[in-house]
Scaffold this motif. Sequence first.
Motif, PDB file in Angstrom:
ATOM      1  N   ARG A 185       0.855  -1.359   0.283  1.00 52.04           N
ATOM      2  CA  ARG A 185      -0.183  -0.006  -0.005  1.00 52.04           C
ATOM      3  C   ARG A 185       0.871   1.498   0.181  1.00 52.04           C
ATOM      4  O   ARG A 185       0.140   1.859  -0.658  1.00 52.04           O
ATOM      5  N   GLY A 186       1.922   1.561   0.851  1.00 53.17           N
ATOM      6  CA  GLY A 186       3.100   2.230   0.904  1.00 53.17           C
ATOM      7  C   GLY A 186       3.595   2.287  -0.338  1.00 53.17           C
ATOM      8  O   GLY A 186       4.137   3.485  -0.846  1.00 53.17           O
ATOM      9  N   THR A 188       3.599   1.212  -3.365  1.00 53.56           N
ATOM     10  CA  THR A 188       2.261   2.103  -4.638  1.00 53.56           C
ATOM     11  C   THR A 188       1.996   3.557  -4.752  1.00 53.56           C
ATOM     12  O   THR A 188       1.481   3.965  -5.195  1.00 53.56           O
ATOM     13  N   ARG A 189       2.043   4.141  -3.681  1.00 53.02           N
ATOM     14  CA  ARG A 189       2.053   5.642  -3.691  1.00 53.02           C
ATOM     15  C   ARG A 189       2.942   5.760  -4.686  1.00 53.02           C
ATOM     16  O   ARG A 189       3.493   5.452  -4.939  1.00 53.02           O
TER      17      ARG A 189
END
Length: 216
Positions: A185-186, A188-189
């Motif tokens: 999640r982090g 793919t920023r």
Amino acid sequence: MIASALAFMLVALILTVSPGPDTVIVLRTTISSGRRAAFLAGLGVTLGCYTWGVATALGLTALLAASDVAYTAVRIAGVAYLVWLGVRALWNARRPAGPDGAAGPDGLADGLPGAPARALALMRTGFVTNLLNPKVGVIYMTLLPQFIPADVPVLPATLLLVTLHNLLGMVWFASVVLAASLMRRGLTRPAVRRRMEQLTGVVFIGFGVRLAAESG
């Protein structure tokens, strides 16, 4: 044969966890396309290992190691492929992430026409990355015969050892996929994704340069 297989697994474990292009392929695919896509890339790597294993049993890797021309040809192809992967990753880092290029829930929606084509592309990337690394062939040629008893058929024994190596590899890939998934999640920023693409691009090119600098 059981004792030889157990001894081989200890050596194969060291080879498995050593940093290399295969691990980078699986890690990058996890971040960009999800877990299922990463396992497909890992499956391609295992198919490459089986190809090298059969070639070893048939004596083809001995020819590769003995022939400077053959080894150099495979090495140059491997260098070109790794550099191409690196350049492509650096180019992807320049492109903004959008909804059309984002990976879907199954990790197969990366802008290609459909899941079957995407799955084959992922497996092909893992397969070609492994197959164009002549070091794998030379390692198999020098390592596998040492763990095959004289009274055991070569091809079945070789495939058994390669299967054990691949099982260790899939466990290792699963660990890499799990760790990357927890941080996905982090990672793919947009800003982080660009940095990761840049980093993997540099790493692939670095592997290519290192392979180019090595001699048979």
